[in-house]
Design a protein around this motif. Structure first.
Motif, PDB file in Angstrom:
ATOM      1  N   TYR A 297       0.825  -1.205   0.000  1.00 11.45           N
ATOM      2  CA  TYR A 297       0.000   0.000   0.000  1.00 11.45           C
ATOM      3  C   TYR A 297       0.860   1.257   0.000  1.00 11.45           C
ATOM      4  N   THR A 298       1.895   1.255   0.813  1.00 16.13           N
ATOM      5  CA  THR A 298       2.699   2.456   1.036  1.00 16.13           C
ATOM      6  C   THR A 298       3.621   2.767  -0.126  1.00 16.13           C
ATOM      7  N   LEU A 299       4.206   1.736  -0.725  1.00 16.22           N
ATOM      8  CA  LEU A 299       5.233   1.913  -1.749  1.00 16.22           C
ATOM      9  C   LEU A 299       4.775   2.780  -2.924  1.00 16.22           C
ATOM     10  N   PRO A 300       3.655   2.453  -3.601  1.00 19.04           N
ATOM     11  CA  PRO A 300       3.281   3.284  -4.752  1.00 19.04           C
ATOM     12  C   PRO A 300       2.946   4.716  -4.374  1.00 19.04           C
ATOM     13  N   ARG A 301       2.359   4.898  -3.207  1.00 15.89           N
ATOM     14  CA  ARG A 301       1.998   6.246  -2.786  1.00 15.89           C
ATOM     15  C   ARG A 301       3.234   7.077  -2.451  1.00 15.89           C
ATOM     16  N   ALA A 302       4.222   6.446  -1.839  1.00  8.48           N
ATOM     17  CA  ALA A 302       5.465   7.166  -1.555  1.00  8.48           C
ATOM     18  C   ALA A 302       6.136   7.617  -2.844  1.00  8.48           C
ATOM     19  N   MET A 303       6.120   6.763  -3.856  1.00  8.38           N
ATOM     20  CA  MET A 303       6.733   7.104  -5.136  1.00  8.38           C
ATOM     21  C   MET A 303       6.023   8.279  -5.796  1.00  8.38           C
ATOM     22  N   MET A 304       4.700   8.261  -5.805  1.00  2.76           N
ATOM     23  CA  MET A 304       3.953   9.301  -6.500  1.00  2.76           C
ATOM     24  C   MET A 304       3.930  10.612  -5.717  1.00  2.76           C
ATOM     25  N   TYR A 305       3.764  10.545  -4.391  1.00  2.57           N
ATOM     26  CA  TYR A 305       3.747  11.770  -3.597  1.00  2.57           C
ATOM     27  C   TYR A 305       5.074  12.501  -3.709  1.00  2.57           C
ATOM     28  N   SER A 306       6.175  11.755  -3.665  1.00  3.49           N
ATOM     29  CA  SER A 306       7.498  12.388  -3.740  1.00  3.49           C
ATOM     30  C   SER A 306       7.732  13.007  -5.113  1.00  3.49           C
ATOM     31  N   THR A 307       7.261  12.356  -6.173  1.00  9.19           N
ATOM     32  CA  THR A 307       7.431  12.908  -7.520  1.00  9.19           C
ATOM     33  C   THR A 307       6.610  14.177  -7.700  1.00  9.19           C
TER      34      THR A 307
END
Length: 522
Positions: A297-307
């Motif tokens: 759950y966390t991994l894709p959101r961390a990638m997109m929020y940071s970008t």
């Protein structure tokens, strides 16, 4: 007799499952994390110390987009001009949103690192359980079955090469920018390459020591540096807007510059690396997946929020910067500076103060130093993961997890020595060193292309995929995103091999031999 749980170390996933105690702990994470690791056929060896906000902070600091963009802007200023700089950044931001959305989709379906569970098919490789092969497959397992092993191995090596070079590339920026500050404050200082190399080694030494002895403080420090990163943004942006002499908007947004290619479009594309370098690294969260709670759950959101966050900060900074950088055609461009970095001269021109310019530059350099430290963390985990799947020479040594620190200490130490040795190239030739940096960039671009191509193939051929918690990856929008990413990446890949200047300005020292080196490595 049933084997008792270990009392000296935190229990592994296998021990928990065998005792019917698959519960949430600091080490194994959530039940979803346990399930993902079992599906991959892997044993949890490190503690899951990150959650969403620290991991977003981790990715943002690793990218350090607005800080890196300032130093890299010289690439596009001389190939595209100030207008080209802004437009190429916007294009790259949109392109990387598509790339990382595609990679996030893959990471979400795996709940672990893209390259961590791949059956490589090389001697002594630990294959995944057969049951895992029968259903949906991970990473390169998105590929056709007959190509899974070779693509796994190829992508693993590309990723290893790209991330190892990324550590030294970031440390190099910090080291030579410190030299630039010395030139600004001490005009008699002689800019020696070996001075820069020693500073680079100092930066990677700090990163190594921090990642060994203070690794458990990494989530806290990432949040702390995120605050510094954001506050520093305003400490730099406000003086530029308030004190800087601004160019007319028409010039800023329409003034392209042809660096000698007889075509403004081509010249602007040659400067595309300016937009790429500040936006690389959002996928770093994937390499830390085994230290991330509720990774799927966390991994894709961390990638997109940071970008999204870093891209926005970077764009705002570059708009302000392009308004005050100076007019090319009138010969007032700030890049004519002994400091070697245009942004350092711009800061001095804006503030009219050595102390003020130095304080603004210090913000940039401090974040880049911790960016290198963060990058060493993700690079060592990627190396550990690939070695665990027997993809590296001396795999058993590189994949060893120190039971006291619960960290891949050997992989961290290797990353340090690799960076330190590679930095010595700069003593002989900065141009050769920059070519090595280009090789790292194209290696990562090619690895992204292969992974996303495999994902798209699986969708178009209607092969089974795992249930997804990542809505943007589903349906026609997900396919369109994958296609757009695959249109964007080859452009970056091709123009990464271009030299900065065409003939007749092009001389042997400025030739980009990255294509030769990359071809031989391949």
């Amino acid at each position: 007799m049933e084997k008792p749980l270990s009392t000296t170390n935190a229990p592994t996933v296998v021990e928990l499952i065998s005792h019917g105690e698959a519960v949430v702990t600091d080490k194994v994470g959530t039940e979803a994390d346990i399930h993902d690791m079992l599906r991959m056929g892997k044993v949890q060896q490190m503690q899951r110390i990150f959650n969403l906000f620290p991991m977003v902070s981790f990715s943002i600091i690793l990218m350090a987009s607005w800080e890196i963009a300032l130093g890299a802007s010289v690439i596009s200023i001389f190939n595209g001009g100030v207008a080209g700089t802004l437009y190429i950044y916007i294009v790259c931001w949109i392109g990387f949103l598509a790339v990382y959305s595609s990679m996030a989709e893959m990471g979400e379906q795996q709940g672990t690192d893209f390259w961590r569970s791949i059956p490589l098919g090389i001697p002594n490789c630990h294959e995944m359980p057969a049951s895992n092969h029968a259903k949906t497959k991970q990473v390169s397992e998105f590929a056709p079955q007959q190509y899974q092993k070779i693509l796994s191995y190829f992508v693993g090596w590309l990723s290893t090469l790209g991330w190892q070079i990324a550590v030294i590339s970031t440390a190099f920026q910090a080291g030579v920018q410190i030299q630039g500050l010395l030139v600004l404050n001490y005009p008699d200082y002689v800019f020696e390459r070996w001075h820069g190399t020693l500073l680079v080694i100092a930066v990677v030494s700090f990163g190594c020591l921090f990642n060994v002895f203070l690794a458990k403080q990494l989530p806290f420090m990432e949040v702390l540096f995120l605050i510094f990163h954001i506050c520093g943004f305003f400490c730099v942006l406000i003086p530029l807007l308030v004190l800087g002499k601004k160019s007319p908007s028409k010039e800023v947004w329409t003034m392209f510059f042809d660096g000698g290619w007889d075509n403004q479009g081509v010249s602007t594309l040659v400067g595309i690396l300016f937009g790429v370098i500040p936006l690389l690294g959002a996928d770093a969260a994937a390499h830390m997946a085994e230290e991330l709670t509720d990774a799927s759950y966390t991994l894709p959101r961390a990638m997109m929020y940071s970008t999204l966050a870093n891209g926005g900060l970077g764009l705002a900074m570059m708009i302000a910067y392009c308004y005050v950088v100076g007019d090319f055609l009138k010969g007032t461009l700030a890049y004519s500076t002994p400091t070697g970095f245009g942004y350092i001269q711009v800061f001095f021109n804006v503030t009219g103060s050595h102390a003020g310019a130095s304080a603004m530059c210090a913000v940039v350099i401090i974040v880049i130093i911790f960016c290198s430290t963060t990058m060493m963390a993700t690079t060592s985990r990627q190396l550990f993961a690939f070695a665990r799947d027997r993809g590296m020479p001396f795999s058993s040594w590189l994949a060893h997890v120190n039971p006291r620190f619960q960290l891949p200490i050997n992989a961290i130490v290797f990353s340090f020595f690799f960076s330190a040795l590679l930095s010595l190239i700069n003593i002989g030739s900065t141009v050769a060193f920059n070519i090595i940096n280009s090789v790292g960039t194209v290696a990562l671009m090619l690895s992204y292309m292969i992974c996303i191509s495999c994902l798209l193939w699986r969708k178009l051929t209607k092969q089974p995929l795992l249930p997804s918690k990542y809505p943007p990856g589903q349906g026609w929008f997900g396919i369109a995103t994958n296609v757009f990413a695959l249109c964007f990446l080859p452009i970056v890949f091709i123009f990464s091999f271009f030299p900065p200047y065409p003939e007749p300005a092009l001389t042997l020292p400025w030739m980009n031999f990255a294509v030769v080196i990359f071809g031989n490595i391949g």
